[in-house]
Scaffold this motif. Structure first.
Motif, mmCIF file in Angstrom:
data_model
loop_
_atom_site.group_PDB
_atom_site.id
_atom_site.type_symbol
_atom_site.label_atom_id
_atom_site.label_comp_id
_atom_site.label_asym_id
_atom_site.label_seq_id
_atom_site.Cartn_x
_atom_site.Cartn_y
_atom_site.Cartn_z
ATOM 1 N N ARG A 119 0.849 -1.179 0.000
ATOM 2 C CA ARG A 119 0.000 0.000 0.000
ATOM 3 C C ARG A 119 0.887 1.232 0.000
ATOM 4 N NH1 ARG A 119 -5.256 0.651 0.873
ATOM 5 N NH2 ARG A 119 -6.064 2.656 1.490
ATOM 6 N N ARG B 124 -3.243 -2.448 -8.063
ATOM 7 C CA ARG B 124 -3.441 -2.754 -6.648
ATOM 8 C C ARG B 124 -3.781 -4.227 -6.443
ATOM 9 N NH1 ARG B 124 -7.569 0.404 -2.482
ATOM 10 N NH2 ARG B 124 -7.000 -0.770 -0.613
ATOM 11 N N SER C 138 -1.622 -6.911 -4.110
ATOM 12 C CA SER C 138 -2.261 -7.141 -2.813
ATOM 13 C C SER C 138 -2.137 -8.592 -2.412
ATOM 14 C CB SER C 138 -3.749 -6.761 -2.888
ATOM 15 O OG SER C 138 -3.887 -5.376 -3.143
#
Length: 469
Positions: free
Chosen positions: A26, A465, A469
């Motif tokens: 992140r 993302r 992740s």
């Protein structure tokens, strides 16, 4: 026709290095001008960008858009949006289909799919492939977050971070400034990941590489230049103003300095395919209409069938994305220009004026393939010849000066999006490479394949993302 153009300048400009984010999955905020003022810390709600948390707007105020700087009244983009994320969100929420936008307007950045695929094709292109230089996964993740925040701003007509002026005079500005005062010009920025990014021992992505994301096979007649091929990352910048497209690539390269480097890039003009069937079909550098039967950017059923990766296709992180094949195709312009009109039309299988298929009256009449020569380009590229294979094409013409022998270095920069290259580009190119009489006049000199992730949903999301992740 398979499609190709190149600015080989590495437009990188040194910028400050960013410390690795606290979490490798992140990216944290990066304040740009606000960081220098001590107000740009990330708020922990999403990845930081070149403009800080959710765009890096200064406390207690909003920065003017490029138009507002010159008194053009940019309030329509800025009002009610105290951050780049908010600005983009106000313009977002669409599904990425090609409904188009008024001339000079902004194309929504947020959506289920990335803009720049089914979007109505703009007039100009700057395409860049990047090599990732950092070996740190956290730095790569941070960069993707920063690029996303910068892209939100640029596609909305805003300057990157703290802008091109007005910050500390002792430090480089956050924005290079050549787009000040220019409208968004329907700028879209589309990011992709190449096969090499998933290499063993790099970023821990070996097990997440899609099966279809492999180096393309060598086709007969290829004369590929390694310096114009491949890449870990790609960014496709399309706009109606060439300066807006070049500004976007230049600023992303600047943000990435030290972590990525431009491997190769290509400038394009005069779109050679259209995703809007109601518009006049564009012509390629050989003078023929190109992309008559292209997939429409508003045909949801065909996009789902041929362009967007479905959940059942796998992997999950690519659902809603696509695969992009980029090919730089040089045309032997001087030889073509000395070829008779009859032969030119026989080679393509269409007449040069109307663009009608052989034996037909109108451009969009259904082709009668048996009436064409067996090696005619349209016949060999047609879906009926290739098991129904279709792609969404949005290529551009290019001219890059001369080759040192007085011959024009020009041709087609082919860009094609598809759900599965094994049912799209590969069978079509095998057919063309083996028999197309047009091969006498063209040569593929650059090639790359990229997985295009789905769209950025909102201001807390970022390119890739789901992959990281």
């Amino acid at each position: 026709m398979s499609e190709p153009g190149t600015d080989r300048t590495d437009n990188t400009i040194r910028t400050e290095q960013v410390p690795p984010p606290e979490s490798p999955d992140r990216p944290e905020g990066r304040g740009g001008r606000d960081d220098r003022n001590g107000t740009g810390a990330g708020d922990g709600t999403g990845p930081g960008g070149a403009g800080g948390a959710r765009g890096g707007e200064p406390e207690g105020g909003r920065r003017p858009s490029r138009r507002a700087v010159l008194g053009w009244g940019g309030a329509g983009l800025v009002a009610g949006a105290s951050a780049a994320g908010g600005t983009a969100a106000a313009l977002g929420g669409r599904d990425g289909t090609g409904t188009g936008a008024p001339a000079g307007a902004a194309v929504p950045f947020h959506g289920v799919h990335q803009a720049g695929v089914a979007t109505a094709v703009q007039d100009r292109l700057h395409f860049a492939a990047f090599d990732v230089r950092t070996r740190d996964r956290a730095e790569l993740v941070a960069l993707l977050g920063e690029w996303t925040r910068a892209a939100e701003r640029m596609t909305a007509g805003l300057a990157v971070g703290g802008g091109a002026f007005g910050a500390l005079p002792e430090a480089p500005p956050d924005d290079t400034g050549e787009a000040l005062g220019l409208k968004p010009s329907r700028l879209t920025l589309t990011v992709g990941f190449g096969p090499s990014l998933f290499g063993r021992g790099r970023f821990g992505l070996e097990g997440r590489r899609p099966e279809a994301l492999t180096e393309l096979e060598a086709f007969p007649g290829d004369n590929l230049d390694p310096a114009r091929s491949g890449g870990d990352l790609c960014v496709q910048a399309c706009a109606d103003d060439p300066q807006v497209a070049v500004h976007a690539i230049r600023n992303l390269a600047r943000i990435g300095f030290g972590r990525v480097a431009v491997r190769w890039s290509q400038l394009g003009f005069g779109k050679t395919s259209s995703t809007t069937p109601d518009e006049q079909t564009p012509r390629n550098m050989m003078g023929f209409k190109d992309g008559t039967r292209n997939i429409s950017g508003t045909d949801g059923a065909e996009l789902d069938r041929h362009v967007w990766v479905a959940a059942k296709d796998g992997p999950a992180w690519l659902t809603g994305g696509s695969y992009l094949v980029a090919r730089r195709i040089r045309m032997n312009i001087e030889t073509w220009d000395r070829t008779s009109l009859r032969e030119q039309e026989d080679i393509f299988g269409r007449d040069k004026g109307e663009g009608a298929p052989v034996g037909r009256a109108k451009e969009r009449d259904e082709p009668f393939l048996p009436a064409m020569l067996p090696a005619a380009h349209v016949r060999l590229a047609h879906p009926d010849t290739n098991g129904g294979a279709r792609m969404l094409r949005r290529g551009y013409s290019f001219t890059d000066g001369t080759d040192g022998l007085g011959r024009l270095d020009a041709g087609l920069f082919f860009l094609a999006y598809q759900r599965d290259i094994a049912r799209g580009f590969v069978p079509v190119q095998r057919s063309l490479a083996a028999r197309d009489v047009l091969n006498e006049y063209i040569q593929h000199v650059g090639s790359a394949l990229f997985a295009i992730p789905p769209g950025v949903r909102d201001g807390d999301d970022w390119w890739g993302r789901a992959l990281f992740s």
